[in-house]
Every structure is written in structure tokens, then in C-alpha cells.
Design a protein around this motif. Structure first.
Motif, PDB file in Angstrom:
ATOM      1  N   PHE A   1       0.818  -1.213   0.000  1.00  0.00           N
ATOM      2  CA  PHE A   1       0.000   0.000   0.000  1.00  0.00           C
ATOM      3  C   PHE A   1       0.850   1.261   0.000  1.00  0.00           C
ATOM      4  N   ILE A   2       0.196   2.356  -0.371  1.00  0.00           N
ATOM      5  CA  ILE A   2       0.776   3.696  -0.264  1.00  0.00           C
ATOM      6  C   ILE A   2      -0.308   4.596   0.331  1.00  0.00           C
ATOM      7  N   GLU A   3       0.084   5.388   1.301  1.00  0.00           N
ATOM      8  CA  GLU A   3      -0.854   6.292   1.962  1.00  0.00           C
ATOM      9  C   GLU A   3      -1.033   7.583   1.163  1.00  0.00           C
ATOM     10  N   VAL A   4      -2.274   7.974   0.951  1.00  0.00           N
ATOM     11  CA  VAL A   4      -2.601   9.306   0.447  1.00  0.00           C
ATOM     12  C   VAL A   4      -2.525  10.230   1.653  1.00  0.00           C
TER      13      VAL A   4
ATOM     14  N   HIS B   1      -6.565  11.761  -8.514  1.00  0.00           N
ATOM     15  CA  HIS B   1      -5.321  11.647  -9.289  1.00  0.00           C
ATOM     16  C   HIS B   1      -4.269  10.827  -8.539  1.00  0.00           C
ATOM     17  N   THR B   2      -4.062  11.158  -7.263  1.00  0.00           N
ATOM     18  CA  THR B   2      -3.065  10.459  -6.454  1.00  0.00           C
ATOM     19  C   THR B   2      -3.430   8.991  -6.307  1.00  0.00           C
ATOM     20  N   THR B   3      -4.709   8.710  -6.124  1.00  0.00           N
ATOM     21  CA  THR B   3      -5.174   7.320  -6.021  1.00  0.00           C
ATOM     22  C   THR B   3      -4.879   6.556  -7.308  1.00  0.00           C
ATOM     23  N   LYS B   4      -5.149   7.165  -8.455  1.00  0.00           N
ATOM     24  CA  LYS B   4      -4.857   6.512  -9.739  1.00  0.00           C
ATOM     25  C   LYS B   4      -3.367   6.226  -9.894  1.00  0.00           C
ATOM     26  N   GLU B   5      -2.530   7.159  -9.449  1.00  0.00           N
ATOM     27  CA  GLU B   5      -1.080   6.957  -9.520  1.00  0.00           C
ATOM     28  C   GLU B   5      -0.652   5.762  -8.656  1.00  0.00           C
ATOM     29  N   ILE B   6      -1.258   5.625  -7.495  1.00  0.00           N
ATOM     30  CA  ILE B   6      -0.940   4.491  -6.605  1.00  0.00           C
ATOM     31  C   ILE B   6      -1.402   3.185  -7.234  1.00  0.00           C
ATOM     32  N   LEU B   7      -2.590   3.185  -7.807  1.00  0.00           N
ATOM     33  CA  LEU B   7      -3.108   1.969  -8.451  1.00  0.00           C
ATOM     34  C   LEU B   7      -2.240   1.549  -9.635  1.00  0.00           C
ATOM     35  N   LYS B   8      -1.645   2.510 -10.345  1.00  0.00           N
ATOM     36  CA  LYS B   8      -0.730   2.191 -11.450  1.00  0.00           C
ATOM     37  C   LYS B   8       0.470   1.382 -10.963  1.00  0.00           C
ATOM     38  N   GLU B   9       0.821   1.534  -9.691  1.00  0.00           N
ATOM     39  CA  GLU B   9       1.938   0.784  -9.105  1.00  0.00           C
ATOM     40  C   GLU B   9       1.480  -0.544  -8.521  1.00  0.00           C
TER      41      GLU B   9
ATOM     42  N   PRO C   1      -4.300   2.149  -2.296  1.00  0.00           N
ATOM     43  CA  PRO C   1      -4.260   3.455  -1.641  1.00  0.00           C
ATOM     44  C   PRO C   1      -4.997   3.402  -0.307  1.00  0.00           C
ATOM     45  N   ILE C   2      -4.402   4.005   0.709  1.00  0.00           N
ATOM     46  CA  ILE C   2      -5.032   4.101   2.025  1.00  0.00           C
ATOM     47  C   ILE C   2      -4.912   5.537   2.499  1.00  0.00           C
ATOM     48  N   LEU C   3      -5.674   5.893   3.495  1.00  0.00           N
ATOM     49  CA  LEU C   3      -5.470   7.159   4.174  1.00  0.00           C
ATOM     50  C   LEU C   3      -5.985   7.025   5.585  1.00  0.00           C
ATOM     51  N   HIS C   4      -5.571   7.934   6.436  1.00  0.00           N
ATOM     52  CA  HIS C   4      -6.091   7.966   7.796  1.00  0.00           C
ATOM     53  C   HIS C   4      -6.403   9.413   8.151  1.00  0.00           C
ATOM     54  N   THR C   5      -7.318   9.556   9.088  1.00  0.00           N
ATOM     55  CA  THR C   5      -7.732  10.894   9.489  1.00  0.00           C
ATOM     56  C   THR C   5      -8.335  10.854  10.880  1.00  0.00           C
ATOM     57  N   ASN C   6      -8.614  12.008  11.424  1.00  0.00           N
ATOM     58  CA  ASN C   6      -9.297  12.095  12.710  1.00  0.00           C
ATOM     59  C   ASN C   6     -10.787  11.818  12.523  1.00  0.00           C
ATOM     60  N   LYS C   7     -11.430  11.335  13.579  1.00  0.00           N
ATOM     61  CA  LYS C   7     -12.859  11.008  13.535  1.00  0.00           C
ATOM     62  C   LYS C   7     -13.728  12.198  13.143  1.00  0.00           C
ATOM     63  N   CYS C   8     -13.319  13.384  13.517  1.00  0.00           N
ATOM     64  CA  CYS C   8     -14.157  14.564  13.292  1.00  0.00           C
ATOM     65  C   CYS C   8     -13.832  15.296  11.985  1.00  0.00           C
TER      66      CYS C   8
ATOM     67  N   PRO D   1     -16.833  12.281   4.465  1.00  0.00           N
ATOM     68  CA  PRO D   1     -17.811  11.967   3.412  1.00  0.00           C
ATOM     69  C   PRO D   1     -17.214  12.034   2.001  1.00  0.00           C
ATOM     70  N   LEU D   2     -16.291  12.958   1.778  1.00  0.00           N
ATOM     71  CA  LEU D   2     -15.611  13.029   0.480  1.00  0.00           C
ATOM     72  C   LEU D   2     -14.780  11.778   0.253  1.00  0.00           C
ATOM     73  N   TYR D   3     -14.014  11.368   1.252  1.00  0.00           N
ATOM     74  CA  TYR D   3     -13.198  10.164   1.113  1.00  0.00           C
ATOM     75  C   TYR D   3     -14.072   8.953   0.802  1.00  0.00           C
ATOM     76  N   GLU D   4     -15.203   8.845   1.478  1.00  0.00           N
ATOM     77  CA  GLU D   4     -16.112   7.720   1.228  1.00  0.00           C
ATOM     78  C   GLU D   4     -16.709   7.809  -0.172  1.00  0.00           C
ATOM     79  N   LYS D   5     -17.052   9.005  -0.611  1.00  0.00           N
ATOM     80  CA  LYS D   5     -17.593   9.196  -1.960  1.00  0.00           C
ATOM     81  C   LYS D   5     -16.580   8.776  -3.025  1.00  0.00           C
ATOM     82  N   LEU D   6     -15.298   8.929  -2.714  1.00  0.00           N
ATOM     83  CA  LEU D   6     -14.232   8.554  -3.645  1.00  0.00           C
ATOM     84  C   LEU D   6     -13.859   7.077  -3.553  1.00  0.00           C
ATOM     85  N   GLY D   7     -14.566   6.321  -2.691  1.00  0.00           N
ATOM     86  CA  GLY D   7     -14.359   4.880  -2.633  1.00  0.00           C
ATOM     87  C   GLY D   7     -13.589   4.366  -1.436  1.00  0.00           C
TER      88      GLY D   7
END
Length: 131
Positions: free
Chosen positions: A62-65, A86-94, A98-105, A110-116
């Protein structure tokens, strides 16, 4: 996601602009050496870097966004959405996940979920210091 902006691969010459933008939005989150961990992409408006995404933690699988940041004057215009896609597509090319982490709040969840992206776990972080 339709990419309507010019997305630029940010070279080392942009390290100060990357640092300044991240510290404007999320002070304390980023160090200049973090740039060396992966590719960074940005969108410019009127010659000014206004939105970025980067890559940070990486393994063979994996690669973190990371460093998803938009200048406060340019939020809610779809810039981060395009950069994450764009960054996700670049990671998938490898052939990596793609993963990411964030705070609960984080209002961007919702944007991250909308993007899959899917919530996989709730983690607690602790900071230890030597006194």
C-alpha cells in the motif's frame, strides 16, 4: 472523477510552498523531510500553490494518500477531490492499495467515502515524551 484542473507533480523546488501550505492549514502535522517519502501533486491558482496531496507511508502492498490540504480561500471547489482521485490513480498504477487515515471529526470523511475509501478501523493514537 473528472479532472478539470492542471495537476502538477511537485518537484523539490516546491518544498517550501508545500510546507507553508500544510502548516497554514494543519500546524505541526508536517516536516520538510516528509516530502522525501513519496510523490506530491498540486494545483496552482494565479501562480500560487493552493491545494496538494502527497504520498507518505509505503509498503510493498500500500501507499498512503497524505497531506490532503487546500488553502482556506479555495475550499469547496473540488480541488482536493481531483487531487485525491489523481493520487489514487497513480498508486493503483503501481499495483498498490491506496489508504489514508484521518481524525474522527474530519469534515472530509464523506468526500473520502464518496471517492471509494472505506472506514476499516478506529484507532487511538498516543504521544509519549521523555520528561
Amino acid at each position: 472523477v473528472e479532472i478539470s484542473e492542471d495537476i502538477v507533480l511537485l518537484g523539490h523546488e516546491f518544498i517550501d510552498e508545500i510546507y507553508d501550505l500544510i502548516w497554514l492549514v494543519m500546524p505541526g502535522y508536517y516536516r520538510k523531510g516528509t516530502y522525501e517519502m513519496g510523490k506530491y501533486f498540486g494545483i496552482f491558482k494565479y501562480g500560487k500553490l493552493v491545494s496538494i496531496t502527497g504520498q507518505r507511508m509505503q509498503t510493498n502492498q500500500f501507499i498512503e494518500v497524505s497531506a490532503v490540504v487546500t488553502h482556506p480561500e479555495y475550499t469547496r471547489k473540488g480541488l482536493a477531490k481531483q487531487l485525491i482521485a489523481h493520487t489514487t490513480k497513480e498508486i493503483l498504477k503501481e499495483n498498490k492499495t491506496p489508504i489514508l487515515h484521518t481524525n474522527k471529526c474530519n469534515l472530509a470523511i464523506p468526500l473520502y467515502e464518496k471517492l471509494g475509501f472505506e472506514l476499516t478501523r478506529d484507532m487511538n493514537w498516543w504521544l509519549y515524551r521523555i520528561k
